[in-house]
Design an enzyme around this catalytic site. Structure first.
Site, PDB file in Angstrom:
ATOM      1  N   ASP A  30       0.845  -1.195   0.000  1.00 41.64           N
ATOM      2  CA  ASP A  30       0.000   0.000   0.000  1.00 41.64           C
ATOM      3  C   ASP A  30       0.886   1.253   0.000  1.00 41.64           C
ATOM      4  OD1 ASP A  30      -3.222   0.504   0.997  1.00 41.64           O
ATOM      5  OD2 ASP A  30      -1.821   2.198   1.118  1.00 41.64           O
ATOM      6  N   ASN A  87     -12.722  -3.284   2.535  1.00 45.67           N
ATOM      7  CA  ASN A  87     -13.645  -2.160   2.607  1.00 45.67           C
ATOM      8  C   ASN A  87     -14.552  -2.215   1.379  1.00 45.67           C
ATOM      9  OD1 ASN A  87     -12.486  -1.113   4.983  1.00 45.67           O
ATOM     10  ND2 ASN A  87     -10.879  -0.086   3.797  1.00 45.67           N
ATOM     11  N   GLY A  93     -16.031   2.479   3.706  1.00 40.61           N
ATOM     12  CA  GLY A  93     -14.788   3.246   3.612  1.00 40.61           C
ATOM     13  C   GLY A  93     -13.955   2.937   2.394  1.00 40.61           C
ATOM     14  N   GLN A  94     -14.562   2.336   1.380  1.00 41.02           N
ATOM     15  CA  GLN A  94     -13.805   2.007   0.166  1.00 41.02           C
ATOM     16  C   GLN A  94     -13.509   3.277  -0.624  1.00 41.02           C
ATOM     17  OE1 GLN A  94     -15.727  -0.855  -2.397  1.00 41.02           O
ATOM     18  NE2 GLN A  94     -13.972  -0.975  -3.792  1.00 41.02           N
ATOM     19  N   HIS A 100     -10.174  -5.147  -3.453  1.00 44.30           N
ATOM     20  CA  HIS A 100      -8.838  -5.408  -2.902  1.00 44.30           C
ATOM     21  C   HIS A 100      -8.968  -5.866  -1.460  1.00 44.30           C
ATOM     22  CE1 HIS A 100      -9.874  -1.133  -2.406  1.00 44.30           C
ATOM     23  NE2 HIS A 100      -9.230  -1.174  -1.257  1.00 44.30           N
ATOM     24  N   HIS A 102      -6.964  -5.856   2.051  1.00 43.67           N
ATOM     25  CA  HIS A 102      -5.832  -5.320   2.820  1.00 43.67           C
ATOM     26  C   HIS A 102      -5.301  -6.451   3.712  1.00 43.67           C
ATOM     27  CE1 HIS A 102      -6.716  -0.854   2.341  1.00 43.67           C
ATOM     28  NE2 HIS A 102      -7.908  -1.349   2.041  1.00 43.67           N
TER      29      HIS A 102
HETATM   30  P1  AMP Z   1      -9.719   1.404   0.412  1.00 43.62           P
HETATM   31  O1  AMP Z   1      -9.884   2.636   1.267  1.00 43.62           O
HETATM   32  O2  AMP Z   1     -10.067   0.137   1.123  1.00 43.62           O
HETATM   33  O3  AMP Z   1     -10.387   1.544  -0.920  1.00 43.62           O
HETATM   34  O4  AMP Z   1      -8.161   1.271   0.180  1.00 43.62           O
HETATM   35  C1  AMP Z   1      -7.494   1.837  -0.893  1.00 43.62           C
HETATM   36  C2  AMP Z   1      -6.038   1.744  -0.555  1.00 43.62           C
HETATM   37  O5  AMP Z   1      -5.302   1.898  -1.737  1.00 43.62           O
HETATM   38  C3  AMP Z   1      -5.549   2.818   0.426  1.00 43.62           C
HETATM   39  O6  AMP Z   1      -4.984   2.193   1.570  1.00 43.62           O
HETATM   40  C4  AMP Z   1      -4.515   3.594  -0.390  1.00 43.62           C
HETATM   41  O7  AMP Z   1      -3.419   3.986   0.401  1.00 43.62           O
HETATM   42  C5  AMP Z   1      -4.126   2.570  -1.434  1.00 43.62           C
HETATM   43  N1  AMP Z   1      -3.642   3.114  -2.679  1.00 43.62           N
HETATM   44  C6  AMP Z   1      -4.211   4.064  -3.461  1.00 43.62           C
HETATM   45  N2  AMP Z   1      -3.498   4.261  -4.568  1.00 43.62           N
HETATM   46  C7  AMP Z   1      -2.451   3.404  -4.516  1.00 43.62           C
HETATM   47  C8  AMP Z   1      -1.334   3.113  -5.378  1.00 43.62           C
HETATM   48  N3  AMP Z   1      -1.174   3.757  -6.547  1.00 43.62           N
HETATM   49  N4  AMP Z   1      -0.461   2.164  -4.983  1.00 43.62           N
HETATM   50  C9  AMP Z   1      -0.625   1.512  -3.824  1.00 43.62           C
HETATM   51  N5  AMP Z   1      -1.640   1.731  -2.979  1.00 43.62           N
HETATM   52  C10 AMP Z   1      -2.538   2.662  -3.313  1.00 43.62           C
END
Ligand code: AMP
Ligand code: ZN
Length: 114
Positions: A30, A87, A93-94, A100, A102
């Site tokens: 991340d 999420n 909170g997505q 994806h 985490h």
């Molecule tokens: P969510 O809030 O569950 O949709 O998580 C999205 C996650 O993607 C967050 O933890 C961001 O920090 C991560 N994220 C967004 N853009 C990138 C990227 N280009 N490379 C790696 N992680 C990313």
């Protein structure tokens, strides 16, 4: 879905710190880790969220979970423990609309989440 940031990572159009990649899945660190180990695992084929995931191939979901379990071993958090978060949608909170998981670990965590 060329505008999707995770599709672009899966297609090697955007850089990422890739941990693992196979035909179906990609795992990468991340960008803004919230735990010492914070890896995202995605299906390469775009789907907006878990809520939209097809019922057509339930074994794919099983393979994703086993992949994450194996990555936890590789990343050294299997014995200490870890948390998986998916999420989903607005109240979940997505923020990135590509399914994806985490994989969070490397420190004790609290419950319930915020
Ligand atoms: P969510 O809030 O569950 O949709 O998580 C999205 C996650 O993607 C967050 O933890 C961001 O920090 C991560 N994220 C967004 N853009 C990138 C990227 N280009 N490379 C790696 N992680 C990313
Ligand atoms: Zn996508």
């Amino acid at each position: 879905m060329l505008e999707c940031v995770f599709c672009r990572i899966a297609g090697h159009e955007l850089p990422a710190r890739v941990v693992d990649e196979d035909r179906e899945f990609m795992a990468f660190h991340d960008l803004h880790p919230v735990t010492p180990v914070h890896v995202l695992v995605i299906p390469k084929k775009h789907v907006d969220s878990l809520a939209q995931w097809s019922r057509a191939d339930p074994a794919l979901a099983g393979r994703l979970l086993i992949k994450v379990r194996d990555l936890a071993v590789e990343l050294g958090v299997s014995e200490s423990g870890y948390r998986l978060v998916i999420n989903t949608g607005y109240e979940g909170g997505q923020t990135v609309s590509h399914l994806h998981v985490h994989l969070l670990g490397g420190r004790p965590m609290q419950w319930p989440p915020g």
